[in-house]
Motif scaffolding. Structure first.
Motif, PDB file in Angstrom:
ATOM      1  N   TYR A 113       1.079  -1.449  -0.067  1.00 28.55           N
ATOM      2  CA  TYR A 113      -0.391  -0.244  -0.166  1.00 28.55           C
ATOM      3  C   TYR A 113       0.929   1.517  -0.361  1.00 28.55           C
ATOM      4  CZ  TYR A 113      -3.798  -3.314   1.077  1.00 28.55           C
ATOM      5  OH  TYR A 113      -4.907  -3.947   1.244  1.00 28.55           O
ATOM      6  N   ARG A 114       0.332   2.356  -1.052  1.00 29.62           N
ATOM      7  CA  ARG A 114       1.114   3.944  -1.233  1.00 29.62           C
ATOM      8  C   ARG A 114      -0.192   4.652   0.039  1.00 29.62           C
ATOM      9  NH1 ARG A 114       3.189   5.254  -6.525  1.00 29.62           N
ATOM     10  NH2 ARG A 114       0.918   4.263  -7.183  1.00 29.62           N
ATOM     11  N   ILE A 115       0.869   5.360   0.034  1.00 26.42           N
ATOM     12  CA  ILE A 115       0.246   6.319   1.121  1.00 26.42           C
ATOM     13  C   ILE A 115       0.088   7.695   0.245  1.00 26.42           C
ATOM     14  CG2 ILE A 115      -0.804   8.168   3.171  1.00 26.42           C
ATOM     15  CD1 ILE A 115       1.025   5.440   5.208  1.00 26.42           C
ATOM     16  N   ALA A 116      -0.997   8.363  -0.239  1.00 25.14           N
ATOM     17  CA  ALA A 116      -1.611   9.362  -0.840  1.00 25.14           C
ATOM     18  C   ALA A 116      -0.745  10.769  -0.434  1.00 25.14           C
ATOM     19  CB  ALA A 116      -2.066   9.687  -1.431  1.00 25.14           C
ATOM     20  N   GLY A 117       0.228  11.717  -0.616  1.00 23.65           N
ATOM     21  CA  GLY A 117       0.611  11.801   0.634  1.00 23.65           C
ATOM     22  C   GLY A 117       1.337  13.696   0.183  1.00 23.65           C
TER      23      GLY A 117
END
Length: 117
Positions: A113-117
């Motif tokens: 999972y990639r955290i949108a930031g």
């Protein structure tokens, strides 16, 4: 039930063996047929033809230990693979002892999972 250290190697001899033999016979089988060191920090598991008994052999610094588990109303779910010798982890050995078919076990996919930031 025994709990083995999670970092130990487990070797499963898939072909059935003659259960009349004891520690010496199994140690020779490990050395000559499996081509492994019976004194190594490893666990060696064997089953009989009816798949209702399992023997586990290991060396614990002072001598060999031989465990026998006999089922009264069931059979072990022995893996159906091509290789005569299988390498397992300790968790899989515990599953096998508990009656779980490790061939049917499928792990969940690992998701990133990639955290949108």
């Amino acid at each position: 039930m025994f709990n083995f250290s999670s970092d130990v190697q487990v070797y499963l001899h898939r072909d059935p063996i003659d259960f009349r033999g004891g520690i010496n016979s199994l140690a020779v089988l490990v050395q000559e047929e499996m081509e492994l060191d019976p004194f190594a920090p490893a666990i060696f598991a064997f089953c009989n033809r009816r798949r209702d008994r399992m023997k586990i052999l290991f060396f614990d610094r002072s001598g060999f230990v031989l465990l026998l588990k006999r089922l009264t109303d069931d059979k072990f779910r022995w893996p159906q693979r091509q290789d005569t010798i299988m390498q397992l982890d300790v968790e899989q050995l515990h599953w096998l002892l508990d009656g779980i078919d490790i061939d049917a076990m499928v792990r969940h996919p690992v998701r990133q999972y990639r955290i949108a930031g």
